[in-house]
Design a protein around this motif. Structure first.
Motif, mmCIF file in Angstrom:
data_model
loop_
_atom_site.group_PDB
_atom_site.id
_atom_site.type_symbol
_atom_site.label_atom_id
_atom_site.label_comp_id
_atom_site.label_asym_id
_atom_site.label_seq_id
_atom_site.Cartn_x
_atom_site.Cartn_y
_atom_site.Cartn_z
ATOM 1 N N ALA A 113 0.862 -1.188 0.000
ATOM 2 C CA ALA A 113 0.000 0.000 0.000
ATOM 3 C C ALA A 113 0.893 1.231 0.000
ATOM 4 O O ALA A 113 1.860 1.305 0.771
ATOM 5 N N ARG A 114 0.565 2.195 -0.845
ATOM 6 C CA ARG A 114 1.334 3.442 -0.917
ATOM 7 C C ARG A 114 0.404 4.627 -0.730
ATOM 8 O O ARG A 114 -0.609 4.728 -1.412
ATOM 9 N N GLY A 115 0.779 5.499 0.193
ATOM 10 C CA GLY A 115 0.040 6.742 0.370
ATOM 11 C C GLY A 115 0.827 7.941 -0.113
ATOM 12 O O GLY A 115 0.286 9.048 -0.227
ATOM 13 N N TYR A 116 2.112 7.708 -0.404
ATOM 14 C CA TYR A 116 3.027 8.777 -0.818
ATOM 15 C C TYR A 116 3.914 8.237 -1.937
ATOM 16 O O TYR A 116 4.083 7.029 -2.091
ATOM 17 N N TRP A 122 8.493 6.065 -6.761
ATOM 18 C CA TRP A 122 8.969 7.331 -7.326
ATOM 19 C C TRP A 122 9.713 7.077 -8.638
ATOM 20 O O TRP A 122 9.542 7.805 -9.618
ATOM 21 N N LYS A 123 10.521 6.001 -8.655
ATOM 22 C CA LYS A 123 11.246 5.664 -9.891
ATOM 23 C C LYS A 123 10.263 5.341 -11.013
ATOM 24 O O LYS A 123 10.426 5.791 -12.152
ATOM 25 N N ASP A 124 9.231 4.551 -10.675
ATOM 26 C CA ASP A 124 8.217 4.205 -11.684
ATOM 27 C C ASP A 124 7.503 5.465 -12.183
ATOM 28 O O ASP A 124 7.295 5.642 -13.394
ATOM 29 N N TYR A 125 7.114 6.317 -11.242
ATOM 30 C CA TYR A 125 6.357 7.523 -11.588
ATOM 31 C C TYR A 125 7.183 8.434 -12.501
ATOM 32 O O TYR A 125 6.666 8.992 -13.476
ATOM 33 N N PRO A 137 -1.627 11.811 -11.080
ATOM 34 C CA PRO A 137 -1.593 13.187 -11.569
ATOM 35 C C PRO A 137 -0.179 13.602 -11.977
ATOM 36 O O PRO A 137 0.810 13.143 -11.388
ATOM 37 N N ALA A 138 -0.095 14.473 -12.977
ATOM 38 C CA ALA A 138 1.207 14.991 -13.401
ATOM 39 C C ALA A 138 1.743 15.958 -12.345
ATOM 40 O O ALA A 138 0.983 16.531 -11.560
ATOM 41 N N GLY A 139 3.060 16.117 -12.322
ATOM 42 C CA GLY A 139 3.677 17.146 -11.490
ATOM 43 C C GLY A 139 3.914 16.780 -10.046
ATOM 44 O O GLY A 139 4.252 17.644 -9.228
ATOM 45 N N LEU A 140 3.737 15.507 -9.693
ATOM 46 C CA LEU A 140 4.018 15.108 -8.310
ATOM 47 C C LEU A 140 5.521 15.173 -8.038
ATOM 48 O O LEU A 140 6.330 14.855 -8.899
ATOM 49 N N ARG A 141 5.846 15.592 -6.817
ATOM 50 C CA ARG A 141 7.249 15.619 -6.389
ATOM 51 C C ARG A 141 7.550 14.359 -5.563
ATOM 52 O O ARG A 141 6.633 13.730 -5.044
ATOM 53 N N GLU A 142 8.827 14.038 -5.433
ATOM 54 C CA GLU A 142 9.205 12.925 -4.566
ATOM 55 C C GLU A 142 8.680 13.178 -3.157
ATOM 56 O O GLU A 142 8.817 14.280 -2.625
ATOM 57 N N SER A 143 8.052 12.152 -2.567
ATOM 58 C CA SER A 143 7.483 12.183 -1.210
ATOM 59 C C SER A 143 6.149 12.921 -1.117
ATOM 60 O O SER A 143 5.617 13.085 -0.017
ATOM 61 N N ASP A 144 5.578 13.367 -2.253
ATOM 62 C CA ASP A 144 4.243 13.971 -2.208
ATOM 63 C C ASP A 144 3.200 12.934 -1.781
ATOM 64 O O ASP A 144 3.318 11.744 -2.078
ATOM 65 N N PRO A 240 7.919 17.573 1.285
ATOM 66 C CA PRO A 240 8.021 16.900 -0.013
ATOM 67 C C PRO A 240 8.978 17.619 -0.944
ATOM 68 O O PRO A 240 9.268 18.801 -0.773
ATOM 69 N N GLY A 241 9.462 16.883 -1.944
ATOM 70 C CA GLY A 241 10.422 17.441 -2.885
ATOM 71 C C GLY A 241 11.748 16.708 -2.845
ATOM 72 O O GLY A 241 12.700 17.054 -3.550
ATOM 73 N N GLY A 242 11.808 15.667 -2.024
ATOM 74 C CA GLY A 242 13.031 14.870 -1.915
ATOM 75 C C GLY A 242 12.798 13.748 -0.935
ATOM 76 O O GLY A 242 11.706 13.576 -0.410
ATOM 77 N N PRO A 243 13.849 12.930 -0.658
ATOM 78 C CA PRO A 243 13.689 11.865 0.323
ATOM 79 C C PRO A 243 13.479 12.421 1.726
ATOM 80 O O PRO A 243 13.875 13.560 2.004
#
Length: 294
Positions: A113-116, A122-125, A137-144, A240-243
């Motif tokens: 299960a993924r909520g973020y 993130w690699k797949d996205y 959705p487009a434009g998601l950042r890492e950890s969003d 969000p925006g990184g690890p």
């Protein structure tokens, strides 16, 4: 007692040995022992982390109790006195880090299960805007945070990383009905746990469950919502925006990257300060989530 790298129970049949767990046959049951072994980048390190196995077991017991009304589980007892008599001489190795469980016929699909958006998701996205075939959705950042939690199954790899697969691929392995039930249960458990963790100042970014059948009954098994099977992030530092910093083996991964280990055997030993800080992080995860010291 000291950290346990490997259990030693002479005269008892060892059923299996995983990266972290030693599993023993106990008649119609199994005894699962969480050692203090730690794996990183798919290799078991030669240095154990004190209390890690106790944290994994005690957190699993805590979560099993919290979600017991959602799905049956395989747990019987964590009291060594209740184990078959041949285990009693080894109480010192077993206390606090083991469980007597019913045997289950395990399902060959990992239930994630993924909520973020993080990790392999993130690699797949980044590659095509999807995770396990689910368009996001487009434009998601890492950890969003995702609009809704998603079910992203994976195949169990005998060695190396598990591989993300689509729901349809999972259904082709285990059947449509079972896959649908697993998706529903996985997301129900995740939502329950994530809502609770929020009250403790913890974000559960993602987590992995394993299920099996005991007779005809679909049953939650193995470890549940531990730092080894989940990403726990402190809410206070979430950005969000990184690890994100997390309650797990982050210190170990950071150390291994800093010494430029080539991620091939033999795995390097860990220095005392990394062992100590990692052990603290595991214990902290238990304390923060349960409100009790280990």
């Amino acid at each position: 007692m000291d950290a346990i790298f490997e259990t030693n129970l002479p005269g008892i049949d060892r059923h299996a040995r995983g990266k972290v767990r030693d599993v023993y046959a106990a008649g119609e049951f199994l005894v699962i022992v969480a050692t203090d072994r730690l794996s990183a980048f798919d290799y078991v390190l030669p240095t154990p982390i004190p209390d890690k196995g106790k944290v994994l077991t005690q957190l699993t017991l805590f979560w099993l109790d919290l979600v017991r009304d959602i799905v049956p589980n395989h747990f019987v007892s964590a009291n060594v006195t209740d184990y078959p008599a041949q285990f009693h001489p080894y109480r010192e190795q077993l206390e606090g880090r083991s469980m007597l469980v019913r045997r289950a016929k395990m399902i060959e699909v990992e239930c994630v299960a993924r909520g973020y958006v993080s990790g392999s998701g993130w690699k797949d996205y980044k590659r095509d805007g999807r995770i396990c075939g689910i368009s996001l959705p487009a434009g998601l950042r890492e950890s969003d945070k995702l609009p809704e939690p998603i079910f992203t199954p994976a195949t169990k790899a005998q060695s190396g990383h598990d591989e993300n697969i689509s729901f349809e691929a999972a259904a082709s392995i285990i059947g449509d009905k079972v896959a649908g039930r697993l998706r529903s249960l996985t997301l129900q458990i995740y939502r329950r746990a994530a809502e609770y963790a929020e009250t403790r100042g913890v974000i559960i970014a993602d987590t992995k469950f394993e299920f099996g059948f005991i007779g005809d009954q679909l049953t939650l098994a193995d470890e549940v919502l531990t730092p080894d099977s989940s990403r726990f992030w402190p809410r206070a530092s979430y950005q969000p925006g990184g690890p994100q910093p997390s309650f797990d083996k982050q210190y170990v991964r950071d150390y291994l990257e800093s010494i430029h280990w080539n991620k091939q055997p033999p795995a390097p030993a860990l220095p005392p300060d990394v062992i100590h800080r990692t052990s603290e992080k595991y214990r902290e995860s238990y304390h923060v989530l349960t409100g009790k010291p280990l």
